[in-house]
Design a protein around this motif. Structure first.
Motif, PDB file in Angstrom:
ATOM      1  N   ARG A 292     -41.385 -20.963  -4.829  1.00  0.00           N
ATOM      2  CA  ARG A 292     -40.679 -21.568  -6.038  1.00  0.00           C
ATOM      3  C   ARG A 292     -39.079 -21.421  -5.824  1.00  0.00           C
ATOM      4  O   ARG A 292     -38.285 -22.092  -5.877  1.00  0.00           O
ATOM      5  N   SER A 293     -38.584 -20.067  -5.480  1.00  0.00           N
ATOM      6  CA  SER A 293     -37.161 -19.792  -5.462  1.00  0.00           C
ATOM      7  C   SER A 293     -36.639 -20.693  -4.159  1.00  0.00           C
ATOM      8  O   SER A 293     -35.373 -21.107  -4.297  1.00  0.00           O
ATOM      9  N   LEU A 294     -37.257 -20.666  -2.957  1.00  0.00           N
ATOM     10  CA  LEU A 294     -36.748 -21.606  -1.938  1.00  0.00           C
ATOM     11  C   LEU A 294     -36.428 -22.876  -2.234  1.00  0.00           C
ATOM     12  O   LEU A 294     -35.421 -23.668  -1.943  1.00  0.00           O
ATOM     13  N   LEU A 295     -37.344 -23.648  -3.086  1.00  0.00           N
ATOM     14  CA  LEU A 295     -37.250 -24.850  -3.306  1.00  0.00           C
ATOM     15  C   LEU A 295     -36.152 -25.023  -4.349  1.00  0.00           C
ATOM     16  O   LEU A 295     -35.482 -26.101  -4.439  1.00  0.00           O
ATOM     17  N   THR A 296     -36.226 -24.240  -5.361  1.00  0.00           N
ATOM     18  CA  THR A 296     -35.028 -24.448  -6.345  1.00  0.00           C
ATOM     19  C   THR A 296     -33.755 -24.395  -5.892  1.00  0.00           C
ATOM     20  O   THR A 296     -33.012 -25.174  -6.167  1.00  0.00           O
ATOM     21  N   ASP A 297     -33.548 -23.363  -4.984  1.00  0.00           N
ATOM     22  CA  ASP A 297     -32.326 -22.974  -4.070  1.00  0.00           C
ATOM     23  C   ASP A 297     -31.798 -24.458  -3.447  1.00  0.00           C
ATOM     24  O   ASP A 297     -30.730 -24.573  -2.952  1.00  0.00           O
ATOM     25  N   SER A 298     -32.836 -25.216  -2.784  1.00  0.00           N
ATOM     26  CA  SER A 298     -32.208 -26.377  -2.098  1.00  0.00           C
ATOM     27  C   SER A 298     -32.491 -27.737  -3.025  1.00  0.00           C
ATOM     28  O   SER A 298     -32.656 -28.587  -2.165  1.00  0.00           O
ATOM     29  N   GLY A 299     -32.464 -27.463  -4.227  1.00  0.00           N
ATOM     30  CA  GLY A 299     -32.648 -28.661  -5.209  1.00  0.00           C
ATOM     31  C   GLY A 299     -34.032 -29.263  -5.263  1.00  0.00           C
ATOM     32  O   GLY A 299     -33.991 -30.588  -5.652  1.00  0.00           O
ATOM     33  N   PHE A 300     -34.928 -28.854  -4.838  1.00  0.00           N
ATOM     34  CA  PHE A 300     -36.360 -29.466  -5.378  1.00  0.00           C
ATOM     35  C   PHE A 300     -37.140 -28.396  -6.553  1.00  0.00           C
ATOM     36  O   PHE A 300     -36.610 -27.284  -6.875  1.00  0.00           O
ATOM     37  N   ARG A 301     -38.264 -29.108  -6.816  1.00  0.00           N
ATOM     38  CA  ARG A 301     -38.955 -28.235  -7.927  1.00  0.00           C
ATOM     39  C   ARG A 301     -40.513 -28.558  -7.322  1.00  0.00           C
ATOM     40  O   ARG A 301     -41.039 -29.533  -6.913  1.00  0.00           O
ATOM     41  N   LEU A 302     -41.100 -27.410  -7.252  1.00  0.00           N
ATOM     42  CA  LEU A 302     -42.466 -27.426  -6.933  1.00  0.00           C
ATOM     43  C   LEU A 302     -43.451 -27.812  -7.958  1.00  0.00           C
ATOM     44  O   LEU A 302     -43.486 -27.473  -8.943  1.00  0.00           O
ATOM     45  N   ASP A 303     -44.186 -29.007  -7.641  1.00  0.00           N
ATOM     46  CA  ASP A 303     -44.807 -29.838  -8.513  1.00  0.00           C
ATOM     47  C   ASP A 303     -46.324 -29.166  -8.427  1.00  0.00           C
ATOM     48  O   ASP A 303     -46.948 -28.911  -9.745  1.00  0.00           O
ATOM     49  N   SER A 304     -47.001 -28.936  -7.484  1.00  0.00           N
ATOM     50  CA  SER A 304     -48.293 -28.631  -7.549  1.00  0.00           C
ATOM     51  C   SER A 304     -48.493 -27.825  -6.304  1.00  0.00           C
ATOM     52  O   SER A 304     -47.832 -27.874  -5.004  1.00  0.00           O
ATOM     53  N   VAL A 305     -49.674 -26.850  -6.198  1.00  0.00           N
ATOM     54  CA  VAL A 305     -50.114 -25.985  -5.197  1.00  0.00           C
ATOM     55  C   VAL A 305     -51.552 -26.047  -5.313  1.00  0.00           C
ATOM     56  O   VAL A 305     -52.150 -25.966  -6.141  1.00  0.00           O
ATOM     57  N   GLU A 306     -52.040 -26.716  -3.868  1.00  0.00           N
ATOM     58  CA  GLU A 306     -53.425 -26.680  -3.804  1.00  0.00           C
ATOM     59  C   GLU A 306     -53.823 -25.624  -2.760  1.00  0.00           C
ATOM     60  O   GLU A 306     -53.475 -25.922  -1.579  1.00  0.00           O
ATOM     61  N   HIS A 307     -54.582 -24.640  -2.961  1.00  0.00           N
ATOM     62  CA  HIS A 307     -54.944 -23.739  -1.952  1.00  0.00           C
ATOM     63  C   HIS A 307     -55.955 -24.126  -1.212  1.00  0.00           C
ATOM     64  O   HIS A 307     -56.940 -24.721  -2.173  1.00  0.00           O
ATOM     65  N   SER A 308     -56.087 -24.097   0.031  1.00  0.00           N
ATOM     66  CA  SER A 308     -57.431 -24.303   0.566  1.00  0.00           C
ATOM     67  C   SER A 308     -57.457 -23.359   1.856  1.00  0.00           C
ATOM     68  O   SER A 308     -56.516 -22.649   2.026  1.00  0.00           O
ATOM     69  N   GLY A 309     -58.817 -23.358   2.644  1.00  0.00           N
ATOM     70  CA  GLY A 309     -59.151 -22.240   3.622  1.00  0.00           C
ATOM     71  C   GLY A 309     -57.711 -21.670   4.228  1.00  0.00           C
ATOM     72  O   GLY A 309     -57.519 -20.368   3.805  1.00  0.00           O
ATOM     73  N   ARG A 310     -57.199 -22.170   5.163  1.00  0.00           N
ATOM     74  CA  ARG A 310     -56.106 -21.569   5.888  1.00  0.00           C
ATOM     75  C   ARG A 310     -54.831 -21.756   5.267  1.00  0.00           C
ATOM     76  O   ARG A 310     -53.916 -20.901   5.195  1.00  0.00           O
ATOM     77  N   SER A 311     -54.465 -23.045   5.017  1.00  0.00           N
ATOM     78  CA  SER A 311     -53.021 -23.275   4.338  1.00  0.00           C
ATOM     79  C   SER A 311     -53.048 -23.944   3.007  1.00  0.00           C
ATOM     80  O   SER A 311     -54.344 -24.398   2.511  1.00  0.00           O
ATOM     81  N   SER A 312     -52.044 -23.668   2.265  1.00  0.00           N
ATOM     82  CA  SER A 312     -51.960 -24.510   1.125  1.00  0.00           C
ATOM     83  C   SER A 312     -51.132 -25.600   1.119  1.00  0.00           C
ATOM     84  O   SER A 312     -50.245 -25.812   1.973  1.00  0.00           O
ATOM     85  N   LEU A 313     -51.528 -26.566   0.341  1.00  0.00           N
ATOM     86  CA  LEU A 313     -50.520 -27.748   0.156  1.00  0.00           C
ATOM     87  C   LEU A 313     -49.646 -27.762  -1.071  1.00  0.00           C
ATOM     88  O   LEU A 313     -50.232 -27.875  -2.060  1.00  0.00           O
ATOM     89  N   MET A 314     -48.657 -27.865  -0.845  1.00  0.00           N
ATOM     90  CA  MET A 314     -47.325 -27.749  -1.933  1.00  0.00           C
ATOM     91  C   MET A 314     -46.596 -28.936  -1.973  1.00  0.00           C
ATOM     92  O   MET A 314     -46.293 -29.445  -0.931  1.00  0.00           O
ATOM     93  N   THR A 315     -46.640 -29.618  -3.244  1.00  0.00           N
ATOM     94  CA  THR A 315     -46.036 -30.820  -3.220  1.00  0.00           C
ATOM     95  C   THR A 315     -44.625 -30.565  -3.947  1.00  0.00           C
ATOM     96  O   THR A 315     -44.737 -29.800  -5.096  1.00  0.00           O
ATOM     97  N   ALA A 316     -43.490 -31.039  -3.621  1.00  0.00           N
ATOM     98  CA  ALA A 316     -42.332 -30.598  -4.125  1.00  0.00           C
ATOM     99  C   ALA A 316     -41.525 -32.021  -4.392  1.00  0.00           C
ATOM    100  O   ALA A 316     -41.560 -32.952  -3.517  1.00  0.00           O
ATOM    101  N   VAL A 317     -40.690 -32.032  -5.601  1.00  0.00           N
ATOM    102  CA  VAL A 317     -39.969 -33.146  -5.902  1.00  0.00           C
ATOM    103  C   VAL A 317     -38.605 -32.943  -6.113  1.00  0.00           C
ATOM    104  O   VAL A 317     -38.268 -31.662  -6.268  1.00  0.00           O
ATOM    105  N   LEU A 318     -37.603 -34.048  -6.051  1.00  0.00           N
ATOM    106  CA  LEU A 318     -36.257 -33.570  -6.292  1.00  0.00           C
ATOM    107  C   LEU A 318     -35.946 -33.180  -8.006  1.00  0.00           C
ATOM    108  O   LEU A 318     -36.729 -33.579  -8.460  1.00  0.00           O
ATOM    109  N   ASP A 319     -35.286 -32.168  -8.043  1.00  0.00           N
ATOM    110  CA  ASP A 319     -35.176 -31.527  -9.260  1.00  0.00           C
ATOM    111  C   ASP A 319     -34.137 -32.401  -9.935  1.00  0.00           C
ATOM    112  O   ASP A 319     -33.029 -32.699  -9.437  1.00  0.00           O
TER     113      ASP A 319
END
Ligand SMILES: C[S@@+](CC[C@H](N)C(=O)[O-])C[C@H]1O[C@@H](n2cnc3c(N)ncnc32)[C@H](O)[C@@H]1O
Length: 319
Positions: A292-319
């Motif tokens: 969340r803070s990495l994305l905020t610091d670069s002008g994005f907003r974390l919209d959703s996080v989907e956890h799955s087995g190995r990796s998670s899918l995070m969707t970010a949009v422009l803040d």
């Protein structure tokens, strides 16, 4: 003594013992003869790995593959053969100096091999090919949450650091309306020509070589970053995200396919990978709070996080 187990796995992986067992028990002398190695030493190595549930020892020095050992077969679904090779190569030697990384916070890779990992790969064509293959072999396991999302409102997807094109080829194969841009270092994208052509999606793909710290191609609705940001420290990761921000249209979004470290003290593979990223590249795995803070610091907003087995899918949009 964990590295004795790791090294034994690397040895049998190099000898392709799992492929040679091929569903039937074989005598260790027969295997040793076929591989031109010492039968007694191979027996002792397989005995260590039988205790780790990779092989089962039968009567009179015969061995067969256990279900876990199947993962070392080159043709197994979700094969870890290439990945085990990768852990055995230049990165294994780096771990002997991991204390350097703890003392300095810097990658021991640079100390051991004289230059940063991706620069070193650029000068070692065989190792680079193995690296890209190993990454591609993991794509099938990582890709699922990406394939499961709805792509109907997307026309063009840009795969940032897309390696040899395996992820993009699979996605475009499933979604015939999509067009793709594959972006990676110039010497890496040359490897993508074949995989994209063989997958029948070359005519819907643009291949672009470049440096994501400078700029990334524009014209995408969606930018995929699969296992990219964990290679880098905060400053560098922010640089990559800022390049994406510049290229992204107002309606665009970025999809980050990475590990999310759980905020507890239970065992989790991402915690091991986190140290591996430190030692290899000076990178890190991140908790959801870190993301969340990495994305905020670069002008994005974390919209959703989907956890799955190995990796998670995070969707970010422009803040
Ligand atoms: C860990 S691999 C991930 C590959 C792929 N996305 C996957 O999921 O398997 C990181 C990728 O970043 C690429 N890369 C490293 N530095 C880069 C740079 N400066 N510009 C563009 N790509 C870069 C590497 O060549 C490599 O393909």
């Amino acid at each position: 003594m964990g590295y004795i187990v790791s090294q034994s796995i690397f040895t049998v992986n190099e000898l392709r013992i799992a492929d040679r067992l091929d569903g039937r028990p074989r005598h260790v002398a027969d295997l040793a003869h076929e591989c031109s190695v010492d039968a007694d030493a191979l027996h002792r190595t397989l005995r260590v790995l039988a205790a780790e549930d990779l092989f089962q020892e039968g009567p009179a020095g015969t061995f067969r593959l256990a279900p876990l050992g199947e993962l070392l077969r080159t043709d197994a679904p979700g094969s870890l053969h290439e990945f085990a090779n990768l852990m055995a190569g230049e990165s294994y030697r780096v771990w002997a100096d991991s204390a350097y990384s703890v003392r300095t916070g810097k990658p021991a890779f640079d100390l051991v091999h004289g230059r940063p990992h991706f620069d070193w790969l650029a000068e070692h064509a065989d190792a680079a090919r193995d690296f890209n293959r190993a990454q591609a072999s993991l794509v099938a396991q990582r890709l699922l949450p990406l394939l499961e999302r709805d792509w109907n409102d997307v026309k063009t997807v840009v795969d940032i650091g897309g390696g040899n094109g395996t992820l993009l080829a699979t996605l475009l194969g499933q979604e015939p309306h999509l067009e793709g841009v594959l972006f990676d270092l110039p010497h890496v994208v040359t490897e993508a020509e074949t995989s994209l052509t063989e997958s029948g999606v070359r005519n819907r793909t643009r291949i672009v070589g470049g440096d994501f710290f400078v700029e990334v191609p524009d014209g995408g609705d969606v930018y995929v970053l699969a296992q990219i940001l964990h290679d880098w420290n905060e400053e560098k990761a922010l640089g990559i995200l800022r390049s994406c921000r510049k290229a992204l249209p107002a309606h665009g979004r970025i999809l980050i396919l990475e590990q999310v470290i759980p905020e507890d003290n239970e065992p989790h593979p991402a915690k091991l990978l986190d140290l591996h990223m430190l030692v290899l590249l000076g990178g890190r795995e991140r908790t959801e709070t870190d993301w969340r803070s990495l994305l905020t610091d670069s002008g994005f907003r974390l919209d959703s996080v989907e956890h799955s087995g190995r990796s998670s899918l995070m969707t970010a949009v422009l803040d």
